[in-house]
Design an enzyme around this catalytic site. Structure first.
Site, PDB file in Angstrom:
ATOM      1  CD  GLU A   1      -2.841  25.509 -16.471  1.00  9.86           C
ATOM      2  OE1 GLU A   1      -3.420  25.997 -15.458  1.00  9.86           O
ATOM      3  OE2 GLU A   1      -2.351  26.527 -17.345  1.00  9.86           O
TER       4      GLU A   1
ATOM      5  CD  GLU B   1      -4.484  26.892 -20.758  1.00  7.05           C
ATOM      6  OE1 GLU B   1      -4.108  27.869 -20.165  1.00  7.05           O
ATOM      7  OE2 GLU B   1      -5.342  26.116 -20.361  1.00  7.05           O
TER       8      GLU B   1
END
Length: 847
Positions: free
Chosen positions: A186, A255
């Site tokens: 991320e 995710e």
């Protein structure tokens, strides 16, 4: 016998065709193209789920992974946790819950693939995002940017993990289960804060990963500028609109949040399965080929592993498998059926790109063709308020708002995301479940140890300023004592009198107990989103010397955000004021410091000191007192399942079972009393604050004790209570059964698993299916009505049309671990002809 052998051969061929890799299997190649991952030359549609190995014990890994496979998963995903694998530079730890090789091999033995997210930054609501503290203490280092010191350490750890996996033959090309690896995590969310150096760092991280020659693809999640050949992937609640940064890369979702994490002082978030299923179906409808549930099993933040600040010990995440390893219904079952429905479409999904067909406002179809006559379709109503009936290929289909119907043959609906037909389990916790055994510790013999207020001499030191806590403690303890003296001139106050003053303490976080002249005057604390706080209190000072002792507490180190690694903690300002508005800044006074508590230095949590004379015993147990250690012995509840301990009577602290920490607790911190509702509308975009439980209550009072941590005889419980609580009200619980229910209508589709291409599906019937876990069997049928029953699980009731079919269900189900019955009048009778009826059943599973 011939028929049995034939079925075994078919099952073997299905497993082989599905691409699963068992222990000792031949090597496979893993590549990708614009549609999907390609495993041994075959494009695959893959369902994945996150299971973090340290958040459970090795003894339960096989059971959790088995349930994940039975739920329709193909892949297990996990981060790698650098701070626990290399707690001291060059000294590695891969044992117990951190035995990474054992975990990967356990997944392989179950016949599943592995996506290894090496990072080494994890986030994961894990302490310091998974970075070891020694890394932070290297002079001149800067994390996650083009800093040579950091890059060298990161590359060294990446090589360590990759080589460890190679040495154990765990990559797919070696016959192992690992088909994907991830570098960084991320970073795209924070890259802008690092400027040009951030862009260069992304390129370096990708090149470094690829150079390690894993022979499997690498991914970077939330990284729009991931350079080839690294695949950029999506993280989020919904990823149907995500597009990879290259036409040569597949659409992947790493995710997909099954719920959300829990923080002390916050309500408990949950995500309705109708919305989660909608998000998954929309992703595959629009060209996705790989999605991962974060989390599929969340587990427990044992010890001080929870990140922060103020992340709770439970990492349940409202996942399909709950913190204790039990299947969460109906979430698990509804998603299992969704996975089956998507599996029926796999050949179409990997063959071509979808063709979009508008069906009206907020209504559309995506059709996948293999030939002009053979296709699979997804029909979507992405409006959040209005149900609709649509026309598709000459037939009418009803679409509830915010739902997707899946048609593997472009004709028959085998699954709708809003129509939940899987069984439900009553109660989501030990205390809510009626089939649980409770035992109180009220009659236990307790010992206690009162922590001294202030510095006790264990490694104390002096400074003429307020020190930042993380750099001072090096995260060896949650606690740092700040001690100074305040002198009051005898000329200012009359002899024997006291002087009133206003004490103001400012802290970067996360909490602090404040003592004046060794007496507690208050407690200050922040929250997960705003960890810093200001504490103000009127105090009275004596003539002469007064002591000020501040016990500053950390509750998990920051794990997310730009430059999170340099965010501090602890006291940064202490000001004393009086009624004349004059102020005295004590920030530059002489301060005495001590890292940790006296009980920590002594080792009161250790089993070796269980019988030490340091423990005080007596008839009058001190309760509701700060800084008190407690210990007692207890017998483990009968059975082999996990155990829960209720710490609702305690304030804030940490608990140990037989020397192993089960985590931090903070029962005294209640969430806001507003915001909860009895039922959350799944329709419309989800966020972590949309659906919440337990408003006005502690985030967590039940704490997981792994069964493998308990002994057959007596067991040691140690508590360090920081605020004040009553240990005599603590209780233990274990589940020895469950109450389940199901409600199926004649209008529901047949079981999705019964669908076969080119076979009549509409002529089949819906079925009510019940299943027990934990080795339990259906012991009794408590309610069974065919007609128009109402209510929900736990409150089922007969309707105006009612036939009591308890005896039929008893005959079909009792004594079995699972059973099913077609919902037809032929099986159940017809109490009201001409009316669409349903079957509602409540059953008890027990040993």
């Amino acid at each position: 016998m011939e028929r049995k052998n034939f079925l075994l051969i078919i099952l073997f061929l299905v497993s082989a065709y599905g691409g699963f890799c068992f222990r000792g299997c031949a090597s496979v190649s893993v590549t990708y193209d614009h549609k999907a991952l390609v495993i041994d030359g075959k494009r695959r549609v893959l369902q994945s789920g996150s299971i973090h190995y340290p958040r459970a014990t090795p003894e339960v890994w096989p059971d959790i992974i088995r349930k994940a496979k039975e739920g329709g998963l193909d892949v297990i995903e996990s981060y790698v946790f650098w701070n626990y694998h290399e707690p001291v530079r060059g000294q590695y730890y891969f044992e117990g819950r951190f035995d990474l090789v054992r975990f990967v091999k356990t997944v392989q033995e179950a016949g599943l693939y592995v996506h290894l997210r090496i990072g080494p930054y994890a986030c994961a609501e894990w302490n310091y995002g998974g970075f070891p503290m020694w890394l932070h203490l290297i002079s001149g280092i800067q994390f996650r940017t083009t800093n040579g010191l950091f890059m060298n350490e990161m590359k060294r750890f990446l090589e360590k993990i990759v080589n460890l996996m190679k040495d154990e033959n765990l990559f797919a090309s070696q016959g192992g289960p690992i088909i994907l690896a991830q570098v960084e995590n991320e970073y795209g969310n924070v890259e802008g804060s690092y400027g040009t150096a951030g862009e260069l760092y992304v390129k370096w991280a990708a090149e470094t990963a690829v150079s390690l020659n894993t022979t499997v693809p690498w991914v970077m999640c939330q990284q729009g500028d991931a350079p080839d050949p690294v695949i950029n992937t999506c993280n989020g609640m919904y990823c149907d609109r995500f597009t990879p940064n290259s036409k040569s890369k597949p659409k992947m979702w790493t995710e997909n949040y099954s719920g959300w994490f829990l923080a002390f002082g916050y309500p408990v978030p949950y995500r309705p399965v109708e919305d989660l299923a909608f998000a998954v179906a929309r992703f595959f409808e629009t060209g996705g080929s790989f999605q991962n549930y974060y989390m599929y099993f969340g587990g427990t933040n044992f010890g001080r592993t929870a990140g922060g600040p103020l992340v709770a010990t439970s990492y349940d995440y409202d996942a399909p498998i709950d913190e204790y390893g039990f299947i969460r219904q109906p979430k698990w079952g509804h998603l299992r059926d969704l996975h089956l429905a998507i599996r029926h479409c796999e050949d179409y999904l990997v063959h071509a790109n979808p063709k979009r067909v508008s069906l009206g406002p907020n209504l559309e179809a995506h059709v996948y063709y293999k030939t002009s006559k053979k296709c699979a379709a997804f029909l979507a109503n992405y409006g959040s308020t209005k149900d609709a009936t649509v026309k598709f290929k000459g037939k009418s289909y009803f679409l509830p708002a915010w739902s997707v119907s899946i048609l593997p043959d472009c004709k028959n609906v085998v699954f709708n995301t809003a129509r939940v037909t899987s069984q439900k389990t009553l109660g989501s916790t030990f205390t809510e479940n009626p089939i649980a055994t409770m035992s109180s510790l009220a009659s236990s013999t307790w010992g206690w140890f009162k922590e001294s207020v202030g510095v006790s001499g264990n490694g104390s030191f002096v400074a003429s300023s307020l020190l930042e806590q993380i750099n001072t403690t090096k995260d060896q303890s949650d606690f740092l004592w700040y001690t100074t003296s305040i002198n009051v001139d005898q000329n200012i106050i009359e002899r024997g009198k006291t002087k009133e003053a206003e004490l103001t303490i400012s802290s970067l976080g996360h909490a602090a107990l404040v003592f004046v002249n060794k007496k507690l005057i208050g407690f200050g604390y922040g929250n997960h989103d705003v960890p810093d706080f200001k504490f103000s209190e009127k105090i009275r000072l004596n003539e002469g010397t007064n002591t000020l002792d501040i016990l500053s507490m950390m509750i998990g180190l920051q794990n997310y955000g730009p430059w999170f690694d340099i965010q501090g903690a602890g006291i940064f300002s202490v000001v004393l004021g009086d009624h004349k508005s004059s102020k005295k800044d004590l920030s530059s006074a002489k301060w005495i410091y001590q890292v940790g508590l006296e009980g920590e230095h002594i080792g009161l949590d250790k089993t070796a000191l269980a019988n030490s004379s340091l423990w005080i015993h007596g008839n009058s147990l001190p309760v509701n007192q700060s800084l008190t250690w407690y210990k007692t012995m207890f017998l483990a509840p009968e059975g082999s399942g996990p155990v829960s301990i209720n710490l609702g009577s305690m304030g804030k602290g940490q608990a140990w079972i037989n020397g192993q920490s089960i985590g931090r607790y903070w029962s005294a911190y209640h969430s806001s009393p507003t915001g909860c509702s009895k039922k959350c509308d799944y329709r419309g975009a989800y966020d972590p604050f949309k659906c919440i439980n337990k408003c006005g209550q502690p985030a967590q009072v039940l704490y997981h004790i792994p069964r493998s941590w308990l002994h057959p005889g007596e067991n040691l419980l140690v508590l360090h209570e920081e605020l004040g609580g009553d240990p005599s009200k603590i209780s233990l619980a274990t589940r020895n059964g469950e109450e389940i229910c199901a409600h199926i209508s004649q209008a529901d589709p047949p079981p999705v698993g019964s669908w076969k291409m080119n076979q009549a599906f509409e002529s089949q019937h819906p079925e009510l299916q019940l299943s027990c876990e934990g080795g339990w069997k259906i012991g009794s049928i408590r309610f069974a009505s065919f007609g128009t029953p109402g209510g929900e699980c736990g409150t089922l009731s007969p309707g105006n049309c009612h036939s009591d079919v308890t005896s039929i269900l008893h005959q079909v189900c009792v004594g079995k671990t699972q059973c099913s019955i077609p919902v037809t009048a032929a099986n159940l009778g017809d109490p009201c002809p001409g009316v669409i009826k349903s079957l509602a059943v409540k059953a008890i599973c027990s040993a």
